[in-house]
Scaffold this motif. Structure first.
Motif, mmCIF file in Angstrom:
data_model
loop_
_atom_site.group_PDB
_atom_site.id
_atom_site.type_symbol
_atom_site.label_atom_id
_atom_site.label_comp_id
_atom_site.label_asym_id
_atom_site.label_seq_id
_atom_site.Cartn_x
_atom_site.Cartn_y
_atom_site.Cartn_z
ATOM 1 N N ALA A 15 35.303 40.419 41.321
ATOM 2 C CA ALA A 15 36.311 39.478 40.624
ATOM 3 C C ALA A 15 35.898 38.009 40.471
ATOM 4 O O ALA A 15 35.128 37.404 41.401
ATOM 5 N N LEU A 16 36.365 37.594 39.533
ATOM 6 C CA LEU A 16 36.306 36.041 39.356
ATOM 7 C C LEU A 16 37.565 35.493 39.614
ATOM 8 O O LEU A 16 38.542 35.809 38.805
ATOM 9 N N THR A 17 37.652 34.733 40.199
ATOM 10 C CA THR A 17 39.051 33.795 40.569
ATOM 11 C C THR A 17 39.098 32.401 40.474
ATOM 12 O O THR A 17 37.794 31.812 40.068
ATOM 13 N N GLY A 18 40.215 31.843 40.168
ATOM 14 C CA GLY A 18 40.407 30.277 39.742
ATOM 15 C C GLY A 18 41.589 30.164 38.956
ATOM 16 O O GLY A 18 42.516 30.951 38.722
ATOM 17 N N ALA A 19 41.624 28.979 38.455
ATOM 18 C CA ALA A 19 42.924 28.455 37.830
ATOM 19 C C ALA A 19 43.000 29.047 36.377
ATOM 20 O O ALA A 19 41.810 29.395 35.871
ATOM 21 N N ALA A 20 43.853 28.978 35.841
ATOM 22 C CA ALA A 20 44.059 29.413 34.379
ATOM 23 C C ALA A 20 42.973 28.642 33.462
ATOM 24 O O ALA A 20 42.394 28.944 32.586
ATOM 25 N N ALA A 21 42.780 27.319 33.840
ATOM 26 C CA ALA A 21 41.822 26.414 33.230
ATOM 27 C C ALA A 21 40.512 27.184 33.237
ATOM 28 O O ALA A 21 39.375 26.665 32.431
ATOM 29 N N ASP A 22 40.085 27.978 34.483
ATOM 30 C CA ASP A 22 38.718 28.473 34.399
ATOM 31 C C ASP A 22 38.336 29.893 33.738
ATOM 32 O O ASP A 22 37.422 30.314 33.912
ATOM 33 N N ASN B 84 38.455 39.508 35.546
ATOM 34 C CA ASN B 84 38.699 38.048 35.300
ATOM 35 C C ASN B 84 40.085 37.795 35.966
ATOM 36 O O ASN B 84 41.021 38.011 35.019
ATOM 37 N N LEU B 85 40.353 37.276 37.116
ATOM 38 C CA LEU B 85 41.407 36.946 37.569
ATOM 39 C C LEU B 85 42.205 35.565 37.440
ATOM 40 O O LEU B 85 43.262 35.239 38.004
ATOM 41 N N CYS B 86 41.410 34.856 36.809
ATOM 42 C CA CYS B 86 41.438 33.415 36.571
ATOM 43 C C CYS B 86 42.833 33.182 36.072
ATOM 44 O O CYS B 86 43.136 33.518 34.824
ATOM 45 N N GLY B 87 43.838 32.415 36.852
ATOM 46 C CA GLY B 87 44.991 32.239 36.141
ATOM 47 C C GLY B 87 46.132 33.281 36.248
ATOM 48 O O GLY B 87 47.362 33.198 36.132
ATOM 49 N N ASP B 88 45.753 34.638 36.629
ATOM 50 C CA ASP B 88 46.539 35.561 36.827
ATOM 51 C C ASP B 88 47.114 35.776 38.351
ATOM 52 O O ASP B 88 47.789 36.925 38.372
ATOM 53 N N THR B 89 46.514 35.030 39.027
ATOM 54 C CA THR B 89 47.062 35.322 40.710
ATOM 55 C C THR B 89 47.629 33.919 41.247
ATOM 56 O O THR B 89 47.478 32.875 41.267
ATOM 57 N N LEU C 122 48.408 31.994 44.908
ATOM 58 C CA LEU C 122 47.959 31.517 46.078
ATOM 59 C C LEU C 122 47.576 32.849 47.013
ATOM 60 O O LEU C 122 47.019 33.235 47.654
ATOM 61 N N ALA C 123 49.003 33.326 47.192
ATOM 62 C CA ALA C 123 49.017 34.508 48.001
ATOM 63 C C ALA C 123 48.084 35.617 47.611
ATOM 64 O O ALA C 123 47.511 36.391 48.392
ATOM 65 N N ASP C 124 48.185 36.047 46.105
ATOM 66 C CA ASP C 124 47.155 36.986 46.008
ATOM 67 C C ASP C 124 45.616 36.622 46.224
ATOM 68 O O ASP C 124 45.000 37.674 46.569
ATOM 69 N N THR C 125 45.392 35.396 45.978
ATOM 70 C CA THR C 125 43.982 34.921 46.378
ATOM 71 C C THR C 125 43.594 35.135 47.484
ATOM 72 O O THR C 125 42.649 35.703 47.993
ATOM 73 N N LEU C 126 44.444 34.724 48.717
ATOM 74 C CA LEU C 126 44.436 34.895 49.932
ATOM 75 C C LEU C 126 44.133 36.445 50.380
ATOM 76 O O LEU C 126 43.379 36.868 51.324
ATOM 77 N N ALA C 127 44.977 37.201 49.776
ATOM 78 C CA ALA C 127 44.809 38.601 50.068
ATOM 79 C C ALA C 127 43.392 39.221 49.613
ATOM 80 O O ALA C 127 42.690 39.901 50.379
ATOM 81 N N LEU C 128 42.888 38.595 48.405
ATOM 82 C CA LEU C 128 41.865 38.921 47.825
ATOM 83 C C LEU C 128 40.659 38.560 48.732
ATOM 84 O O LEU C 128 39.529 39.485 49.268
ATOM 85 N N LEU C 129 40.838 37.244 49.281
ATOM 86 C CA LEU C 129 39.599 36.673 50.074
ATOM 87 C C LEU C 129 39.792 37.345 51.460
ATOM 88 O O LEU C 129 38.521 37.791 51.858
ATOM 89 N N SER C 130 40.609 37.715 52.029
ATOM 90 C CA SER C 130 40.895 38.293 53.164
ATOM 91 C C SER C 130 40.292 39.845 53.403
ATOM 92 O O SER C 130 39.799 40.328 54.386
ATOM 93 N N GLN C 131 39.964 40.420 52.280
ATOM 94 C CA GLN C 131 39.422 41.936 52.221
ATOM 95 C C GLN C 131 38.248 41.914 51.597
ATOM 96 O O GLN C 131 37.822 43.149 51.224
ATOM 97 N N SER C 132 37.658 40.509 51.141
ATOM 98 C CA SER C 132 36.374 40.646 50.419
ATOM 99 C C SER C 132 35.121 40.979 51.192
ATOM 100 O O SER C 132 35.142 40.390 52.455
#
Length: 158
Positions: A30-37, A54-59, A61-71
């Protein structure tokens, strides 16, 4: 626009994604970041030839934290996500170019830092004053993959 001196090139991320897909075929990348990314992430996915999410702009902060915690493994530029990944103790590689990992590295035993420490680095400039961006261009995807392997091996032994 001129490339940022804190962002590893899209072609390197794409090559790394291809190497990861070859080594771990079941991995979901998964690629994460802001909508600008989003456009940059779309370029990375296209260059890689892999099925990247491509999850940029679609997540949130809570979603990103959940993703990071399980990566299983995380690769970041020098940014806030590296510190969040470190807080979760996830295997990671933090890529440094114009900045200095001795000042604010990811603080985790499972973190690895890739930094070439060239004569011109750290410069702390937003854009390369020399126009070559060697501090990032010369950092190979193979070196980052080797660091990621080390970080993930540590994680499985821990």
């Amino acid at each position: 626009p001129e490339p940022l001196a804190q962002r590893w090139p899209a072609r390197h991320y794409a090559a790394l994604a291809s190497m990861i897909a070859a080594e771990w075929p079941d991995a979901a990348i998964a690629l994460t970041g802001a909508a600008a990314d989003r456009a940059l992430a779309t370029e990375i996915a296209a260059l890689s030839g892999q099925r990247l999410r491509n999850l940029c702009g679609d997540t949130t902060l809570a979603d990103t934290l959940a993703l990071l915690s399980q990566s299983a493994g995380i690769v970041t530029n020098d940014n806030g996500l590296q510190h969040l990944a470190a807080a979760f103790g996830r295997p990671q590689v933090a890529i440094y170019g114009a900045t200095d990992p001795r000042i604010s590295p990811p603080r985790s035993a499972r973190a690895r830092v890739e930094w070439l420490h060239l004569e011109c680095s750290p410069c702390f400039a937003r854009h390369c004053r020399h126009g070559h961006l060697n501090c990032l261009n010369e950092l190979s995807p193979a070196a980052v993959l080797a660091s990621l392997r080390q970080a993930m091996q540590f994680a499985t032994r821990a």
